[in-house]
Structures are given as structure tokens and as C-alpha cells.
Enzyme design. Structure first.
Site, PDB file in Angstrom:
ATOM      1  N   SER A  90       4.341   0.580  -2.160  1.00  0.00           N
ATOM      2  CA  SER A  90       2.919   0.849  -2.334  1.00  0.00           C
ATOM      3  C   SER A  90       2.159  -0.364  -1.802  1.00  0.00           C
ATOM      4  CB  SER A  90       2.594   1.138  -3.802  1.00  0.00           C
ATOM      5  OG  SER A  90       1.240   1.421  -3.988  1.00  0.00           O
ATOM      6  N   TYR A 101      -6.720   4.747   2.034  1.00  0.00           N
ATOM      7  CA  TYR A 101      -5.541   3.928   1.770  1.00  0.00           C
ATOM      8  C   TYR A 101      -5.369   3.683   0.280  1.00  0.00           C
ATOM      9  CZ  TYR A 101      -2.265  -0.010   2.225  1.00  0.00           C
ATOM     10  OH  TYR A 101      -1.170  -0.838   2.130  1.00  0.00           O
ATOM     11  N   LYS A 159      -2.192   4.957  -1.953  1.00  0.00           N
ATOM     12  CA  LYS A 159      -1.292   4.005  -2.589  1.00  0.00           C
ATOM     13  C   LYS A 159      -1.333   4.115  -4.112  1.00  0.00           C
ATOM     14  CE  LYS A 159       0.513   2.102   1.070  1.00  0.00           C
ATOM     15  NZ  LYS A 159       1.957   2.250   1.374  1.00  0.00           N
TER      16      LYS A 159
END
Length: 252
Positions: free
Chosen positions: A142, A156, A160
Site C-alpha cells: 500500500s 491514489y 491505497k
């Protein structure tokens, strides 16, 4: 002398053409694993193959896109004997630091596909194999962007965070069957992810720079690979569902 924690084991590594993925493939091969690596970057895979060959390691390296279900199936079918002892989901891309108000559908779809949907599909494919074997390890790379909203754009950060949720779900549901799943959250790492990190929003990037001022150092890819290798090994048999930062104290 390098530890041989992976002798007789098969490790599947995504993003093996560069950065953390390449470093992970090399480290696991050195520790005795039969490595199956994949990447969309054919030239990067060729570079990885040369590095492995220089040290006389064999590996199966496939040019594949983890966002394509057929490629996922091809990669998971590649290991000798059909076994997968470790899945390292390393492949990832950035999102140009775009805030939600400027985020286009194409960027959102691609970032979610590479950073979350692809890893989910690989997990979905290897879990039945690991259940049959009665054991296995999954390590999802991650980011500290999975813990905070201050280091990357909306797509993003969302992906994650989702990858950490995927990790915890797998750990809870399949831990009793001997399958351990953990997540690694790097901070800044010296990789080529910068291809998708060129900022497209000046005002948002200026905001992110306030967080970047807290970064104490940039890690080398092998420093993250070392953590991935440990989590996938028997030494970490009591670690399941953990989310471990490796950011030099950035988020401290």
C-alpha cells in the site's frame, strides 16, 4: 550469506520490472524462491531478467497487465506445479496529484484498476490454491497514502486505503486457514513511479508540499523488499492483518 527462507517455495511478484517489485523479485530469488514476476513494462522485465541471470537465478517473467483478467489468470497459472506460496502485490501507479474537483474518469479508473482491482483479482485467484495447500502469505504494498490524505491525489489515496481494507478482510476471513495477509506502507521510495507523479494541479501540489516537508529520507527499493520478504516468511508466522509503515518516520 543470504538467508534461504524461501527454498522450495514459489513467489509471485507483480511490478517486477522496476523499483520495489524488481528489488523484491531479486531478494526472493536470492533467498531460494522460484520467482514468477509480471509487469506491463517489457523492457523493465528484460532488465530484471538480466539481473537475475547475472546471479544465475531462474525466474518466469511475464509481460502482463494485472488490470486484465485474462492476464491475471495467465500469471497465476505460470508457477511450476501450480503452487503459489507468496503473492507480493507490488505494482502501482500515481495519479498526478489530482484533487477530486479536477479528477477525470480516465485517471480514476486506471489508478483504481492498477492499485486495487488488480491486486484483488490476484488475491482472488491465489486464495483457492493456498486454501488447498493449507497455508500461504500475501503481502500488499500500500502506501502511507493508505493512511493519510496528505501525500497524493484523490484516486491514489482512495485506492491505497482500499488496499488496506482488502488486506484486513483477507486476514480475518482466511487467517484460520493458514493464509496470512499483511500490508506494507512505504513513504518516499526511489522508483520510477514518477511517470504518473507529475503534478497536474498546481494549487493542490502546493498543499501537498507542506506534507513533503516532513519526509526525512527517501528509501531504496530493497529496504521495502526486505520487509516484504520478512512478512512472507515463516519468521512472521504470528503476523496477520498488520499494516506496517516503512517511511523513515514521515507519519510519526
Amino acid at each position: 550469506m543470504t538467508q534461504q527462507r524461501y527454498t522450495g517455495r514459489v513467489a509471485l511478484v507483480t511490478g517486477a520490472g522496476s523499483g520495489i517489485g524488481q528489488a523484491t523479485a531479486l531478494r526472493l530469488a536470492r533467498e531460494g524462491a522460484r520467482v514468477v514476476g509480471c509487469d506491463v513494462d517489457a523492457a523493465g522485465l528484460e532488465a530484471t531478467a538480466k539481473l537475475l541471470a547475472a546471479e544465475r537465478y531462474e525466474a518466469d517473467l511475464l509481460n502482463a497487465d494485472i488490470t486484465v483478467q485474462g492476464d491475471v489468470e495467465r500469471v497465476v497459472a505460470a508457477p511450476p506445479g501450480g503452487f503459489v506460496d507468496l503473492l507480493a502485490n507490488v505494482a502501482g501507479i500515481m495519479d498526478y496529484f489530482l484533487p477530486v474537483g479536477e479528477l477525470d474518469d480516465e485517471t480514476w479508473d486506471r489508478v483504481i484498476a492498477v492499485n486495487l482491482t488488480g491486486p484483488m483479482r490476484l488475491c482472488r485467484a491465489v486464495v483457492p490454491i493456498m486454501r488447498t495447500n493449507g497455508e500461504g502469505a500475501i503481502v500488499n504494498v500500500s502506501s502511507i497514502g493508505g493512511l493519510t490524505g496528505s501525500v497524493a491525489g484523490t484516486a491514489y489515496v482512495s485506492a491505497k486505503h482500499g488496499l488496506i481494507g482488502l488486506t484486513r478482510s483477507l486476514a480475518y476471513l482466511y487467517g484460520p486457514e493458514g493464509i496470512r495477509t499483511n500490508a506494507v506502507c512505504p513513504g518516499g521510495v526511489r522508483t520510477n513511479i514518477g511517470r504518473t507523479a507529475f503534478p497536474k494541479s498546481d494549487w493542490a501540489f502546493r498543499r501537498f508540499e507542506q506534507s513533503f516537508d516532513r519526509e526525512s529520507r527517501t528509501a531504496e527499493p530493497d529496504e521495502i523488499a526486505a520487509l516484504v520478504a520478512w512478512l512472507g516468511s515463516a519468521e512472521a508466522r504470528n503476523v496477520n492483518g498488520a499494516v506496517i509503515t516503512s517511511d523513515g518516520g514521515w507519519t510519526a
